[in-house]
Scaffold this motif. Structure first.
Motif, PDB file in Angstrom:
ATOM      1  N   GLY A  91       0.814  -1.208   0.000  1.00  0.00           N
ATOM      2  CA  GLY A  91       0.000   0.000   0.000  1.00  0.00           C
ATOM      3  C   GLY A  91       0.852   1.263   0.000  1.00  0.00           C
ATOM      4  O   GLY A  91       1.821   1.371  -0.751  1.00  0.00           O
ATOM      5  N   ASP A  92       0.503   2.193   0.856  1.00  0.00           N
ATOM      6  CA  ASP A  92       1.250   3.449   0.982  1.00  0.00           C
ATOM      7  C   ASP A  92       2.377   3.368   2.002  1.00  0.00           C
ATOM      8  O   ASP A  92       3.068   4.367   2.251  1.00  0.00           O
ATOM      9  CB  ASP A  92       0.308   4.585   1.410  1.00  0.00           C
ATOM     10  N   SER A  93       2.583   2.189   2.599  1.00  0.00           N
ATOM     11  CA  SER A  93       3.519   2.111   3.724  1.00  0.00           C
ATOM     12  C   SER A  93       4.958   2.485   3.363  1.00  0.00           C
ATOM     13  O   SER A  93       5.638   3.114   4.192  1.00  0.00           O
ATOM     14  CB  SER A  93       3.468   0.725   4.372  1.00  0.00           C
ATOM     15  N   PRO A  94       5.481   2.169   2.167  1.00  0.00           N
ATOM     16  CA  PRO A  94       6.865   2.586   1.883  1.00  0.00           C
ATOM     17  C   PRO A  94       7.046   4.106   1.849  1.00  0.00           C
ATOM     18  O   PRO A  94       8.008   4.636   2.414  1.00  0.00           O
ATOM     19  CB  PRO A  94       7.154   1.947   0.521  1.00  0.00           C
ATOM     20  N   ALA A 146       6.749   5.459   5.263  1.00  0.00           N
ATOM     21  CA  ALA A 146       7.961   5.178   6.027  1.00  0.00           C
ATOM     22  C   ALA A 146       9.038   6.219   5.742  1.00  0.00           C
ATOM     23  O   ALA A 146       9.695   6.731   6.658  1.00  0.00           O
ATOM     24  CB  ALA A 146       8.469   3.773   5.697  1.00  0.00           C
ATOM     25  N   VAL A 147       9.227   6.540   4.471  1.00  0.00           N
ATOM     26  CA  VAL A 147      10.227   7.530   4.086  1.00  0.00           C
ATOM     27  C   VAL A 147       9.925   8.869   4.734  1.00  0.00           C
ATOM     28  O   VAL A 147      10.785   9.491   5.371  1.00  0.00           O
ATOM     29  CB  VAL A 147      10.285   7.673   2.549  1.00  0.00           C
ATOM     30  N   TRP A 148       8.694   9.337   4.562  1.00  0.00           N
ATOM     31  CA  TRP A 148       8.312  10.629   5.128  1.00  0.00           C
ATOM     32  C   TRP A 148       8.426  10.639   6.655  1.00  0.00           C
ATOM     33  O   TRP A 148       8.861  11.616   7.256  1.00  0.00           O
ATOM     34  CB  TRP A 148       6.894  10.994   4.723  1.00  0.00           C
ATOM     35  N   ALA A 204      19.788   7.499   3.595  1.00  0.00           N
ATOM     36  CA  ALA A 204      19.989   6.549   4.688  1.00  0.00           C
ATOM     37  C   ALA A 204      18.739   6.423   5.553  1.00  0.00           C
ATOM     38  O   ALA A 204      18.361   5.318   5.966  1.00  0.00           O
ATOM     39  CB  ALA A 204      21.180   7.000   5.543  1.00  0.00           C
ATOM     40  N   GLN A 205      18.071   7.559   5.817  1.00  0.00           N
ATOM     41  CA  GLN A 205      16.868   7.484   6.652  1.00  0.00           C
ATOM     42  C   GLN A 205      15.730   6.771   5.926  1.00  0.00           C
ATOM     43  O   GLN A 205      14.914   6.078   6.539  1.00  0.00           O
ATOM     44  CB  GLN A 205      16.436   8.866   7.136  1.00  0.00           C
ATOM     45  N   SER A 206      15.662   6.905   4.601  1.00  0.00           N
ATOM     46  CA  SER A 206      14.653   6.189   3.825  1.00  0.00           C
ATOM     47  C   SER A 206      14.902   4.690   3.892  1.00  0.00           C
ATOM     48  O   SER A 206      13.978   3.889   4.102  1.00  0.00           O
ATOM     49  CB  SER A 206      14.664   6.655   2.372  1.00  0.00           C
ATOM     50  N   LEU A 207      16.140   4.286   3.671  1.00  0.00           N
ATOM     51  CA  LEU A 207      16.499   2.870   3.725  1.00  0.00           C
ATOM     52  C   LEU A 207      16.194   2.290   5.095  1.00  0.00           C
ATOM     53  O   LEU A 207      15.641   1.181   5.207  1.00  0.00           O
ATOM     54  CB  LEU A 207      17.985   2.705   3.399  1.00  0.00           C
ATOM     55  N   GLU A 208      16.516   3.022   6.132  1.00  0.00           N
ATOM     56  CA  GLU A 208      16.264   2.553   7.497  1.00  0.00           C
ATOM     57  C   GLU A 208      14.777   2.293   7.729  1.00  0.00           C
ATOM     58  O   GLU A 208      14.381   1.241   8.257  1.00  0.00           O
ATOM     59  CB  GLU A 208      16.768   3.595   8.492  1.00  0.00           C
ATOM     60  N   ALA A 209      13.938   3.239   7.310  1.00  0.00           N
ATOM     61  CA  ALA A 209      12.505   3.129   7.580  1.00  0.00           C
ATOM     62  C   ALA A 209      11.841   2.062   6.716  1.00  0.00           C
ATOM     63  O   ALA A 209      10.978   1.313   7.194  1.00  0.00           O
ATOM     64  CB  ALA A 209      11.839   4.489   7.359  1.00  0.00           C
ATOM     65  N   ILE A 210      12.218   1.976   5.442  1.00  0.00           N
ATOM     66  CA  ILE A 210      11.625   0.957   4.562  1.00  0.00           C
ATOM     67  C   ILE A 210      12.021  -0.439   5.033  1.00  0.00           C
ATOM     68  O   ILE A 210      11.183  -1.355   5.079  1.00  0.00           O
ATOM     69  CB  ILE A 210      12.059   1.182   3.103  1.00  0.00           C
ATOM     70  N   THR A 211      13.279  -0.606   5.403  1.00  0.00           N
ATOM     71  CA  THR A 211      13.743  -1.908   5.887  1.00  0.00           C
ATOM     72  C   THR A 211      12.980  -2.319   7.143  1.00  0.00           C
ATOM     73  O   THR A 211      12.678  -3.507   7.335  1.00  0.00           O
ATOM     74  CB  THR A 211      15.252  -1.865   6.173  1.00  0.00           C
ATOM     75  N   ALA A 212      12.641  -1.350   7.971  1.00  0.00           N
ATOM     76  CA  ALA A 212      11.923  -1.651   9.212  1.00  0.00           C
ATOM     77  C   ALA A 212      10.522  -2.197   8.957  1.00  0.00           C
ATOM     78  O   ALA A 212       9.957  -2.897   9.810  1.00  0.00           O
ATOM     79  CB  ALA A 212      11.854  -0.407  10.085  1.00  0.00           C
ATOM     80  N   LEU A 213       9.946  -1.902   7.798  1.00  0.00           N
ATOM     81  CA  LEU A 213       8.613  -2.429   7.487  1.00  0.00           C
ATOM     82  C   LEU A 213       8.590  -3.952   7.470  1.00  0.00           C
ATOM     83  O   LEU A 213       7.534  -4.572   7.633  1.00  0.00           O
ATOM     84  CB  LEU A 213       8.143  -1.905   6.118  1.00  0.00           C
ATOM     85  N   SER A 226       6.648   5.415  -9.388  1.00  0.00           N
ATOM     86  CA  SER A 226       6.101   4.815  -8.165  1.00  0.00           C
ATOM     87  C   SER A 226       6.189   3.291  -8.194  1.00  0.00           C
ATOM     88  O   SER A 226       6.455   2.664  -7.162  1.00  0.00           O
ATOM     89  CB  SER A 226       4.652   5.255  -7.967  1.00  0.00           C
ATOM     90  N   SER A 227       5.966   2.681  -9.359  1.00  0.00           N
ATOM     91  CA  SER A 227       6.029   1.221  -9.433  1.00  0.00           C
ATOM     92  C   SER A 227       7.451   0.720  -9.206  1.00  0.00           C
ATOM     93  O   SER A 227       7.660  -0.338  -8.598  1.00  0.00           O
ATOM     94  CB  SER A 227       5.501   0.728 -10.777  1.00  0.00           C
ATOM     95  N   THR A 228       8.432   1.473  -9.678  1.00  0.00           N
ATOM     96  CA  THR A 228       9.833   1.114  -9.436  1.00  0.00           C
ATOM     97  C   THR A 228      10.147   1.146  -7.943  1.00  0.00           C
ATOM     98  O   THR A 228      10.772   0.232  -7.392  1.00  0.00           O
ATOM     99  CB  THR A 228      10.758   2.084 -10.195  1.00  0.00           C
ATOM    100  N   PHE A 229       9.701   2.207  -7.284  1.00  0.00           N
ATOM    101  CA  PHE A 229       9.918   2.355  -5.848  1.00  0.00           C
ATOM    102  C   PHE A 229       9.213   1.254  -5.061  1.00  0.00           C
ATOM    103  O   PHE A 229       9.809   0.598  -4.191  1.00  0.00           O
ATOM    104  CB  PHE A 229       9.417   3.729  -5.413  1.00  0.00           C
ATOM    105  N   ASN A 230       7.943   1.021  -5.371  1.00  0.00           N
ATOM    106  CA  ASN A 230       7.173   0.034  -4.614  1.00  0.00           C
ATOM    107  C   ASN A 230       7.667  -1.392  -4.856  1.00  0.00           C
ATOM    108  O   ASN A 230       7.605  -2.234  -3.949  1.00  0.00           O
ATOM    109  CB  ASN A 230       5.689   0.147  -4.966  1.00  0.00           C
ATOM    110  N   ALA A 231       8.145  -1.675  -6.068  1.00  0.00           N
ATOM    111  CA  ALA A 231       8.680  -3.008  -6.348  1.00  0.00           C
ATOM    112  C   ALA A 231       9.922  -3.277  -5.501  1.00  0.00           C
ATOM    113  O   ALA A 231      10.103  -4.385  -4.968  1.00  0.00           O
ATOM    114  CB  ALA A 231       9.006  -3.140  -7.831  1.00  0.00           C
ATOM    115  N   ALA A 232      10.764  -2.260  -5.379  1.00  0.00           N
ATOM    116  CA  ALA A 232      11.955  -2.414  -4.542  1.00  0.00           C
ATOM    117  C   ALA A 232      11.571  -2.600  -3.078  1.00  0.00           C
ATOM    118  O   ALA A 232      12.132  -3.457  -2.370  1.00  0.00           O
ATOM    119  CB  ALA A 232      12.871  -1.203  -4.702  1.00  0.00           C
ATOM    120  N   ALA A 233      10.600  -1.806  -2.620  1.00  0.00           N
ATOM    121  CA  ALA A 233      10.149  -1.919  -1.231  1.00  0.00           C
ATOM    122  C   ALA A 233       9.571  -3.298  -0.957  1.00  0.00           C
ATOM    123  O   ALA A 233       9.814  -3.893   0.111  1.00  0.00           O
ATOM    124  CB  ALA A 233       9.118  -0.838  -0.927  1.00  0.00           C
TER     125      ALA A 233
END
Length: 427
Positions: free
Chosen positions: A203-206, A209-211, A229-238, A389-396
């Protein structure tokens, strides 16, 4: 009335269109140009597209608005075309043909459409009313100093929670990501999951998480920012939510429909303000709302603000009439704007004067939601189209699924997303 609602109907390409002229519905018509407008005295027929809203009464409302417009402008007939299924894909395909609509709505605004000459600048449509639109409504449609759409409604998206269920479990509504993870885990039972963010578990969680960790998606000058770095930290935490198996997956409806929440399948759900009347009907006052919580100290809570924007086909044959329709409905008719915002689910009117008269949004949980949006609202950047957005969400999705090295996956997504944005900006 979220922008992300492709599953609402699979009944075909178009359900059909209704032709409105001289203040009344004349006849039904298929997706080709209608006939009969000349007999009504109309010199021009506008084709106006809407996606298939899920809220009851919306289709009848837009027909009623078209009827009022043709009564005031009998020389312009309006063909209202209701589009179910994947609206964005169908719109993008049709804009490349002679059957392209004159006026159409889009969800999250796309700078690509403005820069590509698909939508017309509408500065002349606003006139002196420009100052009456909220800052987000203006900034979200501005490209190189020009306005390329008129915001119809602001859609606020946040976390709903069942007061009684959390109280019984001894859980305080979460204000941090750690608290959200703990609450979702504690509320998960053999029969129920603790949280619903979408059937895909993403959903919108990635982006939230970044924001929520102080990051951003794309900078105003078009630089991808979600590789920080803060984006990676938060997305990984999901991944913790997935590892705990506390997320509801594959429900019969997706996150924009409140059924999982109202039916007691989950006690917490990411959903929109539009669903609040249905939730109140089902649960009374046994619910509350929260922003997506701050990731940690120094982070920020997040409320997503989306909505729908009326645009004019820059290549259409009826440009002047199309602008006249948009101005009449979304700039001049305050009573109809209020009706559209309050009567078919709840939405926030982008015009401040209209929002001030929206009585149903001025009390209780609805008022609280509007205040949360004003304080914590985030909207996707104009460069955040489907390719980005699809590129970002696929990675997440791969990161939370443990399918590779998170840093590598996110770095690859940054490169692909930047390439897409550079194409948009002609760089």
């Amino acid at each position: 009335m979220s922008a992300r609602r492709p599953e609402l109907s699979r009944r075909g390409f178009l359900t059909g269109s209704l032709l409105v002229a001289a203040g009344s519905v004349l006849s039904t018509a298929c997706s080709t140009d209608p006939t009969g407008a000349s007999s009504s005295g109309a010199k021009t027929t506008l084709n106006v597209w809407y996606h298939a809203y899920g809220e009851a009464g919306t289709q009848q409302a837009v027909l009623r608005y078209a009827t009022a417009f043709t009564k005031a402008n009998p020389d312009i007939a309006v063909k209202v075309t209701w589009v179910p299924g994947d609206y964005a894909a169908k719109l993008n395909a049709t804009l490349l043909t002679d059957g392209a609509p004159d006026v159409f709505e889009i969800g999250d605004f796309s700078e690509r459409m403005a820069r590509g000459g698909q939508i017309a600048a509408l500065d002349d449509v606003y006139g002196s009313a420009k100052s009456d639109f909220n800052a987000n409504a203006i900034s979200s449609v501005t490209v190189d100093g020009k306005l390329y759409g008129v915001k119809m409604i602001d859609d606020v998206i946040m976390l709903y929670y069942r007061k009684s269920v959390l109280t019984k479990a001894g859980i305080t509504p979460p204000t941090t990501f750690d608290g959200l993870v703990s609450a979702a885990k504690a509320l998960t039972t053999k029969k129920n999951k603790g949280l619903f963010v979408g059937n895909d578990g993403i959903g919108d969680s990635p982006s939230n998480a970044v924001w929520s960790n102080g990051g951003d998606l794309v900078t105003p000058d078009g630089k991808v920012a979600f590789g920080s770095a803060q984006s990676l930290e938060a997305i990984t935490a999901l991944k913790r939510l997935h590892d705990d198996k506390s997320l509801l997956l594959g429900f019969t409806t997706d996150w924009w429909d409140p059924a999982a929440f109202t039916q007691g399948v989950v006690p917490m759900q990411w959903c929109g303000l539009w669903a609040m009347p249905a939730i109140a009907d089902a649960l009374g006052d046994d619910f509350g709302v929260l922003p997506w919580p701050a990731f940690k100290a120094g982070g920020v809570p997040v409320v997503r603000v989306g909505g729908w924007t009326s645009c004019v086909n820059a290549k259409g044959k009826n440009l002047a009439a199309a602008k006249k329709f948009v101005k009449w409905l979304w700039v001049e008719q305050a009573d109809l704007q209020k009706d559209f915002a309050e009567s078919y689910g709840f939405h926030v009117p982008p015009r401040t004067s209209v929002a001030a008269t929206a009585d149903k949004l001025s009390t209780g949980t609805a008022k609280e939601t509007v205040e949360l949006a004003a304080k914590h609202g985030k909207h996707n950047p104009g460069t955040w189209d489907s390719a980005v957005s699809s590129t970002f969400n696929a990675a997440a999705a791969k990161i939370v699924g443990g399918e590779g090295d998170p840093a590598t996956l996110l770095a690859d997504a940054v490169k692909k997303a930047q390439s897409e944005i550079d194409k948009q900006l002609g760089r």
